[in-house]
Scaffold this motif. Structure first.
Motif, short mmCIF file in Angstrom:
data_model
loop_
_atom_site.label_atom_id
_atom_site.label_comp_id
_atom_site.label_asym_id
_atom_site.label_seq_id
_atom_site.Cartn_x
_atom_site.Cartn_y
_atom_site.Cartn_z
N PHE A 32 51.48 26.18 44.12
CA PHE A 32 52.37 25.44 43.24
C PHE A 32 53.30 24.61 44.12
O PHE A 32 54.35 25.06 44.55
CB PHE A 32 53.13 26.43 42.37
CG PHE A 32 54.23 25.86 41.53
CD1 PHE A 32 54.11 24.63 40.90
CD2 PHE A 32 55.41 26.57 41.36
CE1 PHE A 32 55.14 24.12 40.13
CE2 PHE A 32 56.44 26.07 40.59
CZ PHE A 32 56.30 24.84 39.98
N GLY A 33 52.88 23.36 44.43
CA GLY A 33 53.61 22.57 45.41
C GLY A 33 53.55 23.26 46.76
O GLY A 33 52.47 23.56 47.27
N ASP A 40 58.55 30.60 33.58
CA ASP A 40 59.71 30.12 32.83
C ASP A 40 59.80 28.59 32.84
O ASP A 40 60.27 27.99 31.87
CB ASP A 40 60.99 30.73 33.38
CG ASP A 40 61.11 32.21 33.05
OD1 ASP A 40 60.25 32.72 32.31
OD2 ASP A 40 62.06 32.86 33.54
N SER A 41 59.36 27.99 33.94
CA SER A 41 59.38 26.52 34.01
C SER A 41 58.42 25.92 32.98
O SER A 41 58.75 24.93 32.32
CB SER A 41 58.99 26.05 35.42
OG SER A 41 59.93 26.49 36.37
N MET A 42 57.25 26.54 32.82
CA MET A 42 56.30 26.03 31.83
C MET A 42 56.79 26.30 30.40
O MET A 42 56.56 25.49 29.50
CB MET A 42 54.91 26.66 32.05
CG MET A 42 54.21 26.14 33.29
SD MET A 42 52.43 26.49 33.32
CE MET A 42 52.43 28.27 33.40
N THR A 70 54.78 23.09 28.73
CA THR A 70 53.59 22.53 29.37
C THR A 70 52.65 23.64 29.83
O THR A 70 53.01 24.81 29.86
CB THR A 70 53.96 21.67 30.58
OG1 THR A 70 54.69 22.49 31.53
CG2 THR A 70 54.78 20.46 30.19
N VAL A 71 51.44 23.23 30.17
CA VAL A 71 50.46 24.11 30.82
C VAL A 71 50.05 23.45 32.13
O VAL A 71 50.21 22.23 32.30
CB VAL A 71 49.22 24.35 29.93
CG1 VAL A 71 49.61 25.05 28.65
CG2 VAL A 71 48.49 23.04 29.64
N ILE A 108 46.31 27.00 33.18
CA ILE A 108 47.21 28.15 33.26
C ILE A 108 48.29 27.97 32.20
O ILE A 108 48.91 26.91 32.11
CB ILE A 108 47.85 28.25 34.65
CG1 ILE A 108 46.76 28.44 35.71
CG2 ILE A 108 48.85 29.41 34.71
CD1 ILE A 108 47.28 28.39 37.14
N ARG A 109 48.51 29.00 31.38
CA ARG A 109 49.50 28.89 30.32
C ARG A 109 50.22 30.22 30.14
O ARG A 109 49.74 31.27 30.60
CB ARG A 109 48.83 28.49 29.00
CG ARG A 109 47.77 29.47 28.50
CD ARG A 109 47.07 28.94 27.26
NE ARG A 109 46.03 29.85 26.81
CZ ARG A 109 46.22 30.87 25.98
NH1 ARG A 109 47.43 31.13 25.51
NH2 ARG A 109 45.22 31.65 25.61
#
Length: 273
Positions: free
Chosen positions: A11-12, A127-129, A134-135, A151-152
């Motif tokens: 993730f980044g 929590d960001s999603m 968003t997914v 990913i969700r």
């Protein structure tokens, strides 16, 4: 629950150590094939038609048939030399609104659980999603196959990964036979919409049951106990084909009765009378 795959979500610049678990299981009743004369299970052997003998697994290699009867042999070493950045990583590429993804792309679902040291970044991504609604779209390689993935957040606490088909794996509707042109009457459209509205309800998966599987197990259990199996009579076929509006009206009335407990009670009393 036993994990099926270990790796990390990229993730980044953040790496989240995780494990994948199968989120679904197949409850289909599977049958063994038996020899009719003696009821012995049938054996399946890998046999070479040229050598005319069974072949062990260590004698089998992978072959890609590029022309009829012509093969390219690929060894494990050949496959390991193929560059892949997603062998042990779920590499997030984009974030998007799940409403933009047609369900036809989804294949299999996996639960994602963090390793202990990955809990904090796992919760951060989850929590960001949730906050951005968003997914994540990612790539991952499982069992030597690279998959597109989504990913969700699931159940407000964990995350799940849906493996997805790539666009070239989705068959085009142009391959289907064309639909003939039809004209719809205004009454047919209104009645159809009324039927849809009558049957509209909040999705509750607990109310759905695999009635065929239950009947099949009842049949098997009855045979095990040595009881006679009762087969219900089939409903008689209609004598004539109803027009579409009449069929829709009858469907609406049946749907209303099904949702009305009083109607169900009256129906049972009539049967018992």
């Amino acid at each position: 629950m036993r994990s099926l795959w270990k790796g990390a979500i990229s993730f980044g610049l953040v790496s989240i150590p995780i494990k994948l678990y199968a989120a679904t299981e197949d409850h289909t009743t599977h049958f063994r094939q038996l020899h009719k004369d003696c009821n012995s299970p049938i054996k399946y052997e890998k046999v070479c038609p040229v050598c005319n003998r069974p072949v062990n697994d260590d004698e089998i290699v992978r072959g890609y048939e590029y022309e009829p009867g012509k093969f390219v042999i690929l060894s494990d070493e050949d496959l390991e030399r193929i560059p892949s950045e997603t062998v042990k990583t779920i590499d997030i590429l984009d974030f998007t609104d799940i409403k933009q993804i047609d369900p036809i792309y989804f294949d299999k679902t996996y639960y994602i659980a963090p390793e202990d040291i990955g809990t904090k970044p796992y919760v951060l991504l989850r929590d960001s999603m949730k906050k951005t609604n968003t997914v994540a779209i990612a790539k991952v390689t499982i069992r030597s196959r690279q998959n597109l993935a989504c990913i969700r957040v699931y159940d407000d606490n964990y995350m799940v990964m849906e493996t997805m088909y790539f666009p070239d794996e989705i068959r085009k509707t142009e391959q289907l036979p064309p639909l003939r042109q039809v004209s719809l009457h205004e009454n047919e459209i209104k009645m159809s919409e009324q039927l849809v509205n009558t049957l509209t309800a909040k999705f509750n998966p607990e109310k759905y049951e695999n009635t065929y599987r239950k009947a099949l197990f009842d049949l098997i259990e009855s045979k095990i106990q040595g009881h006679e199996v009762e087969v219900p009579e089939k409903a008689p076929a209609p004598d004539n084909v109803l027009d579409l509006v009449t069929a829709l009206k009858a469907s609406i009335e049946a749907a209303k009765k099904a949702d009305n407990p009083a109607e169900k009670t009256r129906g049972r009393k009539k049967k018992g009378a």
